[in-house]
Design an enzyme around this catalytic site. Sequence first.
Site: not given
Length: 396
Positions: A186, A214, A244
């Site tokens: 990330s 991610h 996310k």
Amino acid sequence: MTSHKLNTFLEKNLTELKENGLYNEIDTLEGPNGSEITINGQTLINMSSNNYLGFANDTRLKEKANAATDKFGVGAGAVRTINGTQSIHDELEAKIADFKQTEAAVAFQSGFNCNMGAISAVMNKKDAILSDELNHASIIDGCRLSGAKVIRVKHQDMDDLRAKAKETIESGQYDKVMYITDGVFSMDGDVANLPDIVKIAEEFDLITYVDDAHGSGVMGKGAGTVKHYGLQDKIDFQMGTLSKAVGVVGGYVAGTQNLIDWLKVRARPFLFSTSLTPGAAAACIEAIDIMSASTEEHDRLWENGHYLKEGLNKLGFNIGNSETPITPCIIGDEKLTQLFSKRLTEEGVYAKSIVFPTVPKSTGRVRNMPSAAHTKEQLDQVLATYKKVGNELNVI
């Protein structure tokens, strides 16, 4: 009366953090977390959210969340193993497994909880864990909690992984050995070399664990980094978040039915924390359905990511070696990094500074997270602001 020693400790260390540019000020949003946000009455172009696909304020997800809340209530009312499992939770887990192309999946309250619970449910003090040195803090804490011997592996260094796997296995000291890595890192945006990792894992019979927080929704046309490489049947643990790209909250582990059955009786956050709210579960299902039906948001995310990268690179910023839409501007000095971020905010662009201990000392950066929700006009404004502040502070 509070402890004198506690107050002395807190005052000393807080002052030290502030003097070294390491104290993080928390900003409060006065509305949804979208491509634009409002802080202290100021509207800012938002470049700091993990809301990759723009789902956090998507009308379709909100409608499903509201309907599920009306049907099931605002909370599940118990832990999953007593009577906190509602049909909406079963539906979500089946949806995740289908999306990740695994036999089964289990949902947790957060991605952090996944790593704390799943690693320690399988690994113990008789085992060893090989861990990439840049893995997320939740992986590090999950490894520590397991009691297993933790062996740091140089970042993305396959020769080091092979050597340490060989040494660890041949020592004969451990019952099981796991290799754990982020799918997408990330802070730098680079992608784990899963094909070579799988080859080494098969050679030494390593358990494989990929934290794809991610990567889910971003890689593999949305299905993640493991799917990107076509290795669904080679990775033992596929872990990811629902907070996310999915845009809601929670986390999951996907894998074999036996693995998921074991986690449901041994992963402590699953056993001892109340379930995801029904509304959150329903919104997650809707997000996965949208990703499964179309790659429109995914494709727009990548288009925006390429556009921003190209623009920042042309301006002369050090954007590292990112392979994903995550785009760091590496400044270096912590105080300069904090000042750079502050000036961006004053000019209408919110891009949060990230400094030690989140990243190594002297590698401070302003991390940009373009999303599918950003317009080209917004990104052009971001680039113009970066040019102005970069010249002003002699960063470019």
